[in-house]
Write a protein that holds these residues in place. Structure first.
Motif, PDB file in Angstrom:
ATOM      1  N   PRO A  57      10.086  -8.025  -2.323  1.00 31.04           N
ATOM      2  CA  PRO A  57       8.755  -7.857  -2.898  1.00 31.04           C
ATOM      3  C   PRO A  57       7.702  -8.496  -2.005  1.00 31.04           C
ATOM      4  CG  PRO A  57       9.943  -9.596  -4.055  1.00 31.04           C
ATOM      5  CD  PRO A  57      10.920  -8.976  -3.093  1.00 31.04           C
ATOM      6  N   PHE A  58       6.610  -7.804  -1.803  1.00 33.59           N
ATOM      7  CA  PHE A  58       5.522  -8.315  -0.977  1.00 33.59           C
ATOM      8  C   PHE A  58       4.878  -9.520  -1.665  1.00 33.59           C
ATOM      9  CE2 PHE A  58       0.865  -7.779   0.178  1.00 33.59           C
ATOM     10  CZ  PHE A  58       0.983  -8.480   1.359  1.00 33.59           C
ATOM     11  N   LEU A  59       4.679 -10.596  -0.903  1.00 30.44           N
ATOM     12  CA  LEU A  59       4.020 -11.804  -1.398  1.00 30.44           C
ATOM     13  C   LEU A  59       2.621 -11.857  -0.779  1.00 30.44           C
ATOM     14  CD1 LEU A  59       6.991 -14.321  -0.946  1.00 30.44           C
ATOM     15  CD2 LEU A  59       6.376 -13.027  -2.996  1.00 30.44           C
ATOM     16  N   PRO A  60       1.593 -11.423  -1.509  1.00 25.79           N
ATOM     17  CA  PRO A  60       0.259 -11.308  -0.904  1.00 25.79           C
ATOM     18  C   PRO A  60      -0.543 -12.600  -0.873  1.00 25.79           C
ATOM     19  CG  PRO A  60       0.181 -10.554  -3.169  1.00 25.79           C
ATOM     20  CD  PRO A  60       1.625 -10.919  -2.893  1.00 25.79           C
ATOM     21  N   GLN A  61      -0.047 -13.660  -1.495  1.00 29.87           N
ATOM     22  CA  GLN A  61      -0.861 -14.838  -1.769  1.00 29.87           C
ATOM     23  C   GLN A  61      -1.601 -15.383  -0.554  1.00 29.87           C
ATOM     24  OE1 GLN A  61       2.111 -14.084  -2.925  1.00 29.87           O
ATOM     25  NE2 GLN A  61       2.750 -15.314  -4.678  1.00 29.87           N
ATOM     26  N   LYS A  62      -0.966 -15.376   0.620  1.00 30.56           N
ATOM     27  CA  LYS A  62      -1.590 -15.951   1.813  1.00 30.56           C
ATOM     28  C   LYS A  62      -1.794 -14.923   2.922  1.00 30.56           C
ATOM     29  CE  LYS A  62       0.190 -20.617   0.966  1.00 30.56           C
ATOM     30  NZ  LYS A  62       0.948 -21.768   1.519  1.00 30.56           N
ATOM     31  N   SER A  63      -1.690 -13.648   2.583  1.00 29.43           N
ATOM     32  CA  SER A  63      -1.833 -12.601   3.589  1.00 29.43           C
ATOM     33  C   SER A  63      -3.262 -12.075   3.614  1.00 29.43           C
ATOM     34  CB  SER A  63      -0.875 -11.443   3.285  1.00 29.43           C
ATOM     35  OG  SER A  63      -1.410 -10.631   2.246  1.00 29.43           O
ATOM     36  N   TYR A  64      -3.552 -11.203   4.596  1.00 30.19           N
ATOM     37  CA  TYR A  64      -4.861 -10.579   4.680  1.00 30.19           C
ATOM     38  C   TYR A  64      -5.116  -9.620   3.512  1.00 30.19           C
ATOM     39  CZ  TYR A  64      -5.185 -12.303   9.495  1.00 30.19           C
ATOM     40  OH  TYR A  64      -5.252 -13.114  10.603  1.00 30.19           O
ATOM     41  N   LEU A  65      -4.067  -9.250   2.791  1.00 28.75           N
ATOM     42  CA  LEU A  65      -4.187  -8.291   1.696  1.00 28.75           C
ATOM     43  C   LEU A  65      -4.336  -8.958   0.330  1.00 28.75           C
ATOM     44  CD1 LEU A  65      -1.427  -5.709   2.709  1.00 28.75           C
ATOM     45  CD2 LEU A  65      -3.877  -5.575   3.142  1.00 28.75           C
TER      46      LEU A  65
ATOM     47  N   LEU B  91       0.812  -1.223   0.000  1.00 25.44           N
ATOM     48  CA  LEU B  91       0.000   0.000   0.000  1.00 25.44           C
ATOM     49  C   LEU B  91       0.842   1.268   0.000  1.00 25.44           C
ATOM     50  CD1 LEU B  91      -2.742  -1.049   2.620  1.00 25.44           C
ATOM     51  CD2 LEU B  91      -2.752  -1.379   0.146  1.00 25.44           C
ATOM     52  N   GLU B  92       2.150   1.138  -0.123  1.00 28.88           N
ATOM     53  CA  GLU B  92       3.025   2.304  -0.035  1.00 28.88           C
ATOM     54  C   GLU B  92       3.064   3.077  -1.355  1.00 28.88           C
ATOM     55  OE1 GLU B  92       5.697  -0.351  -2.305  1.00 28.88           O
ATOM     56  OE2 GLU B  92       4.095  -0.617  -0.820  1.00 28.88           O
ATOM     57  N   THR B  93       3.446   4.334  -1.262  1.00 26.29           N
ATOM     58  CA  THR B  93       3.637   5.167  -2.455  1.00 26.29           C
ATOM     59  C   THR B  93       5.112   5.171  -2.850  1.00 26.29           C
ATOM     60  OG1 THR B  93       4.069   7.173  -1.171  1.00 26.29           O
ATOM     61  CG2 THR B  93       1.765   6.691  -1.698  1.00 26.29           C
ATOM     62  N   TYR B  94       5.393   5.633  -4.052  1.00 26.24           N
ATOM     63  CA  TYR B  94       6.790   5.798  -4.465  1.00 26.24           C
ATOM     64  C   TYR B  94       7.519   6.767  -3.539  1.00 26.24           C
ATOM     65  CZ  TYR B  94       6.509   3.295  -8.965  1.00 26.24           C
ATOM     66  OH  TYR B  94       6.408   2.334  -9.942  1.00 26.24           O
ATOM     67  N   GLU B  95       6.808   7.809  -3.120  1.00 28.15           N
ATOM     68  CA  GLU B  95       7.433   8.783  -2.213  1.00 28.15           C
ATOM     69  C   GLU B  95       7.865   8.112  -0.914  1.00 28.15           C
ATOM     70  OE1 GLU B  95       5.017  11.123  -5.083  1.00 28.15           O
ATOM     71  OE2 GLU B  95       4.678   9.285  -3.911  1.00 28.15           O
ATOM     72  N   GLU B  96       7.035   7.221  -0.389  1.00 30.02           N
ATOM     73  CA  GLU B  96       7.372   6.537   0.865  1.00 30.02           C
ATOM     74  C   GLU B  96       8.539   5.574   0.679  1.00 30.02           C
ATOM     75  OE1 GLU B  96       3.035   6.676   3.125  1.00 30.02           O
ATOM     76  OE2 GLU B  96       3.347   5.287   1.449  1.00 30.02           O
ATOM     77  N   ARG B  97       8.649   4.979  -0.484  1.00 28.88           N
ATOM     78  CA  ARG B  97       9.816   4.133  -0.752  1.00 28.88           C
ATOM     79  C   ARG B  97      11.104   4.960  -0.717  1.00 28.88           C
ATOM     80  NH1 ARG B  97       8.554   0.084  -5.862  1.00 28.88           N
ATOM     81  NH2 ARG B  97       6.391  -0.426  -5.345  1.00 28.88           N
ATOM     82  N   ILE B  98      11.092   6.098  -1.372  1.00 31.55           N
ATOM     83  CA  ILE B  98      12.318   6.914  -1.423  1.00 31.55           C
ATOM     84  C   ILE B  98      12.647   7.481  -0.047  1.00 31.55           C
ATOM     85  CG2 ILE B  98      13.421   8.938  -2.467  1.00 31.55           C
ATOM     86  CD1 ILE B  98      13.090   6.514  -4.333  1.00 31.55           C
TER      87      ILE B  98
END
Length: 360
Positions: free
Chosen positions: A253-261, A223-230
């Motif tokens: 990299p976020f792995l969403p497959q088994k997460s709440y997201l 859910l992050e923005t590019y600005e938050e990454r930098i």
């Protein structure tokens, strides 16, 4: 002069040629570019200036001692409440048996787990002491900054006291997990029980001042923005200016497959993963190593990442469980022969290292 499809990359190329630090705006332009090959060229230029054709790896084994966790972050499929049927905790004897089953000589034992309220402070010290006794030549990379905070609360000690205890018990360095994205907005949404980004940096600073080097990570693609990454990368860069204690940065990299997201967020694409690898190498001019963590990326993309700024392919990774719970697919362990073949096929020179990046 290389041909760039994005004019912003031309300006950034000039900065790199003149050893000028990239700005926040430069970082945003790098993340927004569609000129992936131009971006890869810049990152490869920086990487090869630092490491030539060398790509590092370590013969290592992972220990995920427990997945019972107080925090239960929304992006995490690993952590479980104590009553969950998949919850587990390993006693020290079990851990030693598992470690002895795997090939040797191991150079690094990598230990992380959940914030388990049932394990006493002495468990962690005894775990390190026992592993050090059984594997005296291995370096122990153990406990994220989040776990260090948990141990300090358990023992009712300061962060400095806990780190000194762990170092005396055999700790060599800290892994970089738990950083996620430092943004307060993101942490309130996804991991409100976890320590703040500011606190993570404070704990890393304390470790560095005690002579305990650490890694650093960023979990991206949720859910992050590019600005938050930098902002995250610049915060790490600023601390590294101060302490020189970070060994390596690992973009995860976020792995969403088994997460709440899993219904809200799609997995990252290879395009985005390569872009993030390159941007990390270009923005973190003072952190020596960038890791392509093949367990999350997959072997094929990790090979390509070596041409996008990464100079480390992590290691053999026996017994790692976090990616299993998260839904990662593919190989779970590599032999020395396999990992060296992957590096050579990509056009690089494999260099076996220890946990502190010293060639062995």
């Amino acid at each position: 002069m290389p041909l760039f499809l994005d004019k912003n990359l031309k300006n950034i190329h000039e900065k790199i040629r003149n050893n000028l630090r990239l700005s926040f705006e430069d970082g945003l332009n790098l993340l927004k570019t569609q000129d992936l090959l131009g971006l890869g060229y810049l990152a490869s230029l920086v990487k090869e200036n630092l490491h030539s054709k060398k790509v590092y790896y370590v013969f290592n084994q992972h220990v995920n001692y427990s997945n019972i966790c107080l925090n239960l972050c929304k992006f995490c499929a690993f952590g479980k409440p104590p009553e969950h049927p998949d919850a587990y905790e390993l006693d020290i004897e079990e851990i030693i048996k598992k470690l002895k089953k795997n090939p040797s000589p191991v150079r690094e034992i990598h230990i992380v787990g959940g914030l388990n309220p049932r394990l006493p402070y002495e468990y962690y010290l005894d775990l390190l002491k026992t592993i050090k006794k059984e594997f005296p030549l291995a370096q122990i990379k153990a406990f994220t900054c989040v776990e260090i905070e948990h141990l300090a609360r358990l023992a009712q000690k300061s962060i400095e006291e806990v780190l000194k205890d762990l170092k005396s018990a055999g700790l060599s360095c800290l892994p970089g997990g738990g950083a996620e994205v430092f943004s307060e907005r993101i942490r309130k949404k996804l991991c409100p029980e976890k320590i703040s980004g500011k606190r993570w940096l404070e704990i890393a600073r304390t470790a560095h001042k005690l002579g305990i080097p650490t890694n650093a990570t960023m979990l991206y693609g949720h859910l992050e923005t590019y600005e938050e990454r930098i902002e995250h990368l610049i915060a790490l860069r600023q601390l590294q200016d101060e302490t020189k204690g970070f060994l390596c940065f690992i973009p995860l990299p976020f792995l969403p497959q088994k997460s709440y997201l899993k219904r809200e967020v799609a997995p990252t694409t290879g395009f985005e993963d390569l872009k993030m690898m390159a941007v990390a190498r270009l923005m973190l001019d003072n952190i020596p190593h960038i890791k392509a963590y093949w367990v999350f990326l997959g072997l094929k993309l990790a090979q390509v990442a070596l041409h996008f700024g990464a100079d480390d392919l992590h290691g053999t990774v026996y017994e790692e469980k976090i990616s299993d719970f998260s839904g990662a697919e593919g190989d779970k362990a590599l032999s020395r022969k396999e990992i060296e073949r992957l590096i050579r096929e990509a056009g690089f020179e494999p260099v076996e290292r220890d946990a502190l990046y010293r060639p062995v």
